[in-house]
Design a protein around this motif. Structure first.
Motif, mmCIF file in Angstrom:
data_model
loop_
_atom_site.group_PDB
_atom_site.id
_atom_site.type_symbol
_atom_site.label_atom_id
_atom_site.label_comp_id
_atom_site.label_asym_id
_atom_site.label_seq_id
_atom_site.Cartn_x
_atom_site.Cartn_y
_atom_site.Cartn_z
ATOM 1 N N UNK A 3 0.702 -1.116 0.082
ATOM 2 C CA UNK A 3 0.032 0.138 0.002
ATOM 3 C C UNK A 3 0.888 1.338 0.086
ATOM 4 N N UNK A 4 1.278 1.685 -1.182
ATOM 5 C CA UNK A 4 2.358 2.886 -1.336
ATOM 6 C C UNK A 4 1.645 4.113 -0.570
ATOM 7 N N UNK A 5 0.459 4.310 -0.796
ATOM 8 C CA UNK A 5 -0.302 5.495 -0.143
ATOM 9 C C UNK A 5 -0.288 5.489 1.340
ATOM 10 N N UNK A 6 -0.294 4.213 1.694
ATOM 11 C CA UNK A 6 -0.450 4.030 3.323
ATOM 12 C C UNK A 6 -1.816 4.423 3.623
ATOM 13 N N UNK A 7 -2.924 4.338 2.736
ATOM 14 C CA UNK A 7 -4.266 4.841 3.276
ATOM 15 C C UNK A 7 -5.509 4.074 2.929
ATOM 16 N N UNK A 8 -4.907 2.659 2.432
ATOM 17 C CA UNK A 8 -5.990 1.517 2.132
ATOM 18 C C UNK A 8 -6.482 1.160 3.441
ATOM 19 N N UNK A 9 -7.838 0.888 3.338
ATOM 20 C CA UNK A 9 -8.465 0.509 4.463
ATOM 21 C C UNK A 9 -7.958 -0.978 4.689
ATOM 22 N N UNK A 10 -8.090 -1.384 6.140
ATOM 23 C CA UNK A 10 -7.685 -2.814 6.132
ATOM 24 C C UNK A 10 -6.520 -2.938 7.406
ATOM 25 N N UNK A 11 -6.389 -3.928 7.847
ATOM 26 C CA UNK A 11 -5.466 -4.095 8.847
ATOM 27 C C UNK A 11 -4.074 -3.888 8.381
ATOM 28 N N UNK A 12 -2.975 -3.314 8.645
ATOM 29 C CA UNK A 12 -1.674 -2.754 8.039
ATOM 30 C C UNK A 12 -0.643 -3.116 9.053
ATOM 31 N N UNK A 13 0.474 -3.299 8.089
ATOM 32 C CA UNK A 13 1.826 -3.449 8.812
ATOM 33 C C UNK A 13 2.793 -2.785 8.111
ATOM 34 N N UNK A 14 4.038 -2.316 8.763
ATOM 35 C CA UNK A 14 5.164 -1.606 8.504
ATOM 36 C C UNK A 14 6.124 -2.230 8.495
ATOM 37 N N UNK A 15 7.083 -1.996 7.123
ATOM 38 C CA UNK A 15 8.030 -2.739 6.906
ATOM 39 C C UNK A 15 9.052 -1.645 6.441
ATOM 40 N N UNK A 16 10.401 -1.675 6.536
ATOM 41 C CA UNK A 16 11.425 -0.992 6.012
ATOM 42 C C UNK A 16 11.472 -1.348 4.368
ATOM 43 N N UNK A 17 11.619 -0.373 3.540
ATOM 44 C CA UNK A 17 11.717 -0.645 1.991
ATOM 45 C C UNK A 17 13.293 -1.237 1.768
ATOM 46 N N UNK A 18 13.623 -2.314 2.631
ATOM 47 C CA UNK A 18 14.981 -2.636 2.402
ATOM 48 C C UNK A 18 14.852 -4.285 2.103
ATOM 49 N N UNK A 19 15.501 -5.027 1.444
ATOM 50 C CA UNK A 19 15.383 -6.261 1.057
ATOM 51 C C UNK A 19 15.768 -7.223 2.326
ATOM 52 N N UNK A 20 16.695 -6.716 3.055
ATOM 53 C CA UNK A 20 16.928 -7.522 4.503
ATOM 54 C C UNK A 20 15.590 -7.870 5.075
ATOM 55 N N UNK A 21 15.021 -6.598 5.291
ATOM 56 C CA UNK A 21 13.704 -6.642 6.176
ATOM 57 C C UNK A 21 12.693 -7.283 5.730
ATOM 58 N N UNK A 22 12.480 -7.254 4.352
ATOM 59 C CA UNK A 22 11.395 -8.193 3.515
ATOM 60 C C UNK A 22 11.917 -9.724 3.714
ATOM 61 N N UNK A 23 13.144 -10.003 3.372
ATOM 62 C CA UNK A 23 13.553 -11.510 3.586
ATOM 63 C C UNK A 23 13.186 -11.848 4.991
ATOM 64 N N UNK A 24 13.686 -11.269 5.970
ATOM 65 C CA UNK A 24 13.414 -11.757 7.149
ATOM 66 C C UNK A 24 12.169 -11.918 7.585
ATOM 67 N N UNK A 25 11.168 -11.073 7.076
ATOM 68 C CA UNK A 25 9.646 -11.052 7.434
ATOM 69 C C UNK A 25 8.895 -12.097 6.738
#
Ligand SMILES: [Zn+2]
Length: 116
Positions: A43-65
């Protein structure tokens, strides 16, 4: 040291915690994931309805998540195979945190084909 170090009151920057590395950041520094009826989406806008979670825009964080099912835990859902593929594809466009990150953020996703 007080446990709660709240930011000075005049500047009100909402802080969010990266689900992978647990570091708090201003929410604009993080990418939002949102649970929708059709699956987990970015959700690039950060505004969509629904349960959200935040993560760094880095490969390492995505990989680990993705590996540790943190996304599933944070969004209280199961990632479908489709979700995983989509998130993994997005991860591939992200810079690594250890390289010097580009000033203008993650690479654009490109023209994604409309779903159905
Ligand atoms: Zn992180």
């Amino acid at each position: 040291m007080p446990r709660k170090m709240h930011s000075p009151r005049r500047k009100h920057v909402p802080q969010r915690t990266c689900i992978a590395c647990r570091q708090a950041e201003g929410k604009r520094s993080l990418t939002r994931l949102v649970r929708t009826e059709t699956g987990v989406e970015i959700d690039p806008s950060g505004k969509r309805a629904g349960r959200g979670a935040y993560i760094h825009p880095y490969r390492e964080c995505w990989d680990s998540a993705l590996r540790s099912n943190r996304i599933e835990q944070a969004l209280r859902t199961k990632l479908s195979q489709d979700d995983r593929l989509r998130l993994a594809a997005y991860m591939d466009t992200l810079p690594s945190a250890v390289q010097d990150a580009p000033e203008d953020g993650p690479a654009e996703i490109g023209n994604s084909a409309p779903a159905n």
